[in-house]
Design an enzyme around this catalytic site. Structure first.
Site, PDB file in Angstrom:
ATOM      1  N   SER A   4     -20.123   8.295   6.617  1.00  0.00           N
ATOM      2  CA  SER A   4     -19.470   8.542   5.314  1.00  0.00           C
ATOM      3  C   SER A   4     -20.385   9.398   4.437  1.00  0.00           C
ATOM      4  O   SER A   4     -19.914  10.101   3.543  1.00  0.00           O
ATOM      5  CB  SER A   4     -19.178   7.220   4.615  1.00  0.00           C
TER       6      SER A   4
ATOM      7  N   ALA B  71     -14.309   5.087   2.742  1.00  0.00           N
ATOM      8  CA  ALA B  71     -14.597   6.492   3.098  1.00  0.00           C
ATOM      9  C   ALA B  71     -14.425   6.664   4.604  1.00  0.00           C
ATOM     10  O   ALA B  71     -15.295   7.190   5.298  1.00  0.00           O
ATOM     11  CB  ALA B  71     -15.995   6.904   2.626  1.00  0.00           C
ATOM     12  N   LEU B  72     -13.287   6.204   5.084  1.00  0.00           N
ATOM     13  CA  LEU B  72     -13.056   6.105   6.530  1.00  0.00           C
ATOM     14  C   LEU B  72     -12.983   7.489   7.176  1.00  0.00           C
ATOM     15  O   LEU B  72     -12.403   8.418   6.616  1.00  0.00           O
ATOM     16  CB  LEU B  72     -11.758   5.331   6.800  1.00  0.00           C
ATOM     17  N   HIS B  73     -13.584   7.595   8.361  1.00  0.00           N
ATOM     18  CA  HIS B  73     -13.578   8.850   9.118  1.00  0.00           C
ATOM     19  C   HIS B  73     -13.250   8.530  10.568  1.00  0.00           C
ATOM     20  O   HIS B  73     -12.933   7.367  10.901  1.00  0.00           O
ATOM     21  CB  HIS B  73     -14.918   9.578   8.966  1.00  0.00           C
TER      22      HIS B  73
ATOM     23  N   HIS C 258     -14.618   5.409  12.108  1.00  0.00           N
ATOM     24  CA  HIS C 258     -13.926   4.160  11.779  1.00  0.00           C
ATOM     25  C   HIS C 258     -12.625   4.042  12.577  1.00  0.00           C
ATOM     26  O   HIS C 258     -12.237   2.959  13.004  1.00  0.00           O
ATOM     27  CB  HIS C 258     -13.603   4.102  10.280  1.00  0.00           C
TER      28      HIS C 258
ATOM     29  N   MET D 125     -17.149   0.029   4.504  1.00  0.00           N
ATOM     30  CA  MET D 125     -17.340   0.270   3.071  1.00  0.00           C
ATOM     31  C   MET D 125     -16.404   1.402   2.634  1.00  0.00           C
ATOM     32  O   MET D 125     -16.659   2.073   1.633  1.00  0.00           O
ATOM     33  CB  MET D 125     -18.795   0.604   2.772  1.00  0.00           C
TER      34      MET D 125
HETATM   35  O1  PAF Z   1     -21.691  -0.699   8.243  1.00  0.00           O
HETATM   36  C1  PAF Z   1     -21.168  -0.857   7.117  1.00  0.00           C
HETATM   37  O2  PAF Z   1     -20.304  -0.100   6.694  1.00  0.00           O
HETATM   38  C2  PAF Z   1     -21.623  -2.030   6.254  1.00  0.00           C
HETATM   39  O3  PAF Z   1     -22.969  -2.274   6.380  1.00  0.00           O
HETATM   40  C3  PAF Z   1     -20.798  -3.314   6.503  1.00  0.00           C
HETATM   41  C4  PAF Z   1     -20.997  -3.835   7.918  1.00  0.00           C
HETATM   42  C5  PAF Z   1     -19.327  -3.039   6.249  1.00  0.00           C
HETATM   43  C6  PAF Z   1     -21.247  -4.421   5.539  1.00  0.00           C
HETATM   44  O4  PAF Z   1     -21.074  -4.047   4.212  1.00  0.00           O
END
Ligand code: PAF
Length: 284
Positions: free
Chosen positions: A186, A32-34, A37, A30
């Protein structure tokens, strides 16, 4: 190869074809990568020739009163992260592109979607599974990587893949933690300094429970973890516990005294305005 950004489903189809031959790994996010991720992307690269990262704040998985509108959106920084990590395609559709205006059908997470985290967030896992299945159908990856941090989500995705014969391998990635133990999320960026001090009780409680795993049964493990959480309920701001459970990874029901093998010690709590979850996999 340069990073391709696909802003809609039609763009994704073209971008996927441009990747050429080889195995494709999907990392759904979703945004807001950290660092957590980044570790998912690195694991994806170990298993595949091309990595597709989706960045989509999925409205279907947020309930009324949850943080959908204020969920952090850091798209430019996310693109830089993906470039640095050698991602081939970023798929970042709008909600209008993702969901047909007259859509009717959703995936049901069943009974396992209504317990533990699902009991506090009705409909959440239906929304997660619906978007994950759509992403699988759009990207058509060979495998997909999800964090163990969202343990019930990971278990339900594995369940969906098995129950619906979805031709995607699911790879779980270990939780990444700050040096002080806080699991990366996030949502950590919502925490004030004082909130953060209280929030550390989550991982401390899990470690206290895990330390009893060799010698105590489920009740002893839960008591050790609960003692830490009860202490943190007196902090300023207080930790407000939603649940603490030692769950069977296959069902997410509480383990019985005779349970042997893996069990998931999972916790969720509110600190200030932020709701946090964490877990550890124990062997009983
Ligand atoms: O874990 C998440 O960030 C979300 O639940 C996902 C798997 C991207 C689905 O929207």
């Amino acid at each position: 190869m340069d990073l391709i950004v696909a802003a809609d489903r039609a763009g994704l189809v073209k971008a996927r074809d441009a990747l050429g031959p080889g195995r494709i790994a999907l990392v759904p996010t979703m945004g807001a990568l950290h660092e957590g991720h980044r570790s998912l992307i690195r694991l994806a690269r170990e298993h595949a020739d091309h990595v597709v990262v989706s960045v989509f704040v999925n409205p279907l998985q947020f309930g009324p009163g949850e943080d959908f509108s204020r969920y952090p959106r850091t798209f430019d920084a996310d693109l830089r992260t993906c470039e640095e990590e050698g991602v081939g395609v970023v798929f970042a559709p709008s909600a209008d592109d993702m969901y047909l205006p007259d859509r009717q059908v959703e995936v049901s997470a069943g009974g396992m979607g209504g317990v533990v985290e699902g009991a506090f967030r009705p409909g959440h896992f239906d929304g997660v599974l619906t978007v994950v299945l759509k992403l699988f159908n759009l990207v058509r990856p060979d495998l997909a990587v999800f964090g163990q941090k969202d343990a019930q989500q990971l278990a339900l995705i594995r369940r969906m893949v098995a129950d619906l014969d979805v031709p995607v391998s699911v790879v779980g990635a270990p939780t990444v933690r700050e040096p002080d133990g806080l699991a990366l999320s996030s949502r950590n960026r919502y925490l004030s300094e004082a909130d953060r001090r209280t929030a550390l009780a989550l991982s401390r409680a899990l470690r206290a429970g895990a330390a009893r795993a060799g010698t105590a049964g489920p009740a002893g493990i839960l008591d050790a973890a609960r003692a830490v959480l009860e202490e943190a309920a007196r902090f300023d701001p207080p930790l407000l516990l939603d649940y603490l459970i030692l769950a069977d990874p296959a069902t997410f029901g509480p383990v019985g005294d005779d349970h042997r093998g893996e069990a998931i010690l999972a916790v969720a709590a509110k600190v200030g305005t932020t709701r946090l979850i964490d877990n550890m996999v124990l062997t009983l």
